[in-house]
Write an enzyme that holds these catalytic residues in place. Structure first.
Site, PDB file in Angstrom:
ATOM      1  N   HIS A  46       0.967  -0.951   0.019  1.00  0.00           N
ATOM      2  CA  HIS A  46       0.131  -0.114  -0.079  1.00  0.00           C
ATOM      3  C   HIS A  46       0.956   1.290  -0.002  1.00  0.00           C
ATOM      4  CE1 HIS A  46      -3.431   2.583   0.682  1.00  0.00           C
ATOM      5  NE2 HIS A  46      -2.832   2.967   1.718  1.00  0.00           N
TER       6      HIS A  46
ATOM      7  N   ASP B 120      -4.194   9.105   2.880  1.00  0.00           N
ATOM      8  CA  ASP B 120      -4.202   7.659   2.690  1.00  0.00           C
ATOM      9  C   ASP B 120      -5.458   7.302   2.004  1.00  0.00           C
ATOM     10  OD1 ASP B 120      -4.326   4.942   2.917  1.00  0.00           O
ATOM     11  OD2 ASP B 120      -3.349   4.928   5.104  1.00  0.00           O
TER      12      ASP B 120
ATOM     13  N   CYS C  22      -3.570   2.844  -5.120  1.00  0.00           N
ATOM     14  CA  CYS C  22      -3.222   3.647  -4.058  1.00  0.00           C
ATOM     15  C   CYS C  22      -2.078   4.334  -4.711  1.00  0.00           C
ATOM     16  CB  CYS C  22      -2.793   2.892  -2.992  1.00  0.00           C
ATOM     17  SG  CYS C  22      -1.523   1.397  -3.425  1.00  0.00           S
TER      18      CYS C  22
END
Length: 235
Positions: free
Chosen positions: A106, A123, A170
């Site tokens: 991630h 995030d 991401c």
């Protein structure tokens, strides 16, 4: 695809060497690796040629976060001139193994803005990477300025950061948010430091825009490949 084909060099851009396997990642719905993010950060730096902005390559951000020796860290960070920058953007990866190249699963983004004296964490999965982000924040905060004020910089988890809608975008969210923040800094006039770039990010970093960004980066690489091929073509 055979390994030799995947490893074939397709583009050299600044200090980044891209390979055929990177094109394959961008061509499909796959998780971005370090090289692609480093390439795009390098491209953003070229597009925003300001000494006020520093987009930290993933390998450097990871090394800063994991360096176990303070003196070595100091010698490494000081030439980066972080204290001279208005904006510093770090890509954050959740890789725990310093011996594993391109590990982790991630990406998120940590941005330091000097005028507000704050580190903001974006995030796309909520707070999955808060731990690694705070680790880098604690490591680097003392190197952000000479006066000592930067050592008191706060850490803010952006509560309204755009969220990804799948398990592989991401890195694209990191790239898209970085672009918006850079544009915001260069275009803002008498900006409200309480809002920072949040409204711009919320407006411009949408799932559809992120999906298009994968195509944009792929098209950018192919365009640069074509230009380099023309430069090296025999007359």
């Amino acid at each position: 695809m055979k390994k030799s084909q995947a490893d074939e060099k397709i583009l050299s851009y600044d200090d980044v060497v891209l390979r055929q396997s990177d094109l394959d990642i961008l061509s499909g719905p796959y998780y971005l690796n370090d090289r692609i993010i480093e390439f795009y950060f390098s491209y953003l730096s070229s597009s925003h040629p300001s000494q006020d902005i520093f987009l930290v390559p993933p390998s450097i951000a990871f090394w800063i976060m994991k360096c176990p020796i303070i003196e070595t860290l100091k010698d490494f960070i000081e030439p980066l001139n972080l204290s001279d920058r208005k904006l510093v953007i770090f890509p954050i990866n959740d890789n725990d193994d310093v011996n594993l190249a391109e590990g982790g699963s991630h990406w998120s983004l940590l941005a330091y803005y000097r005028q507000a004296n704050v580190f903001v964490h974006h995030d796309s999965l909520g707070s999955v990477n808060t731990g690694p982000a705070k680790q880098l924040y604690r490591t680097v905060v003392g190197y952000m300025g000479f006066s000592g004020s930067a050592s008191k910089a706060s850490f803010l988890e952006c509560p309204d950061s755009p969220k990804q809608v799948n398990g592989h975008d991401c890195g694209l969210y990191v790239s898209a948010i970085a672009r918006v923040i850079c544009n915001w800094l260069l275009n803002c006039v008498n900006s409200n430091t309480n809002d920072l770039w949040f409204s711009d990010v919320k407006e411009k970093v949408t799932p559809s825009a992120v999906a298009e960004m994968r195509k944009e980066i792929l098209a950018l690489i192919r365009d640069l490949m074509a230009r380099q091929a023309e430069q090296h073509a025999p007359e």
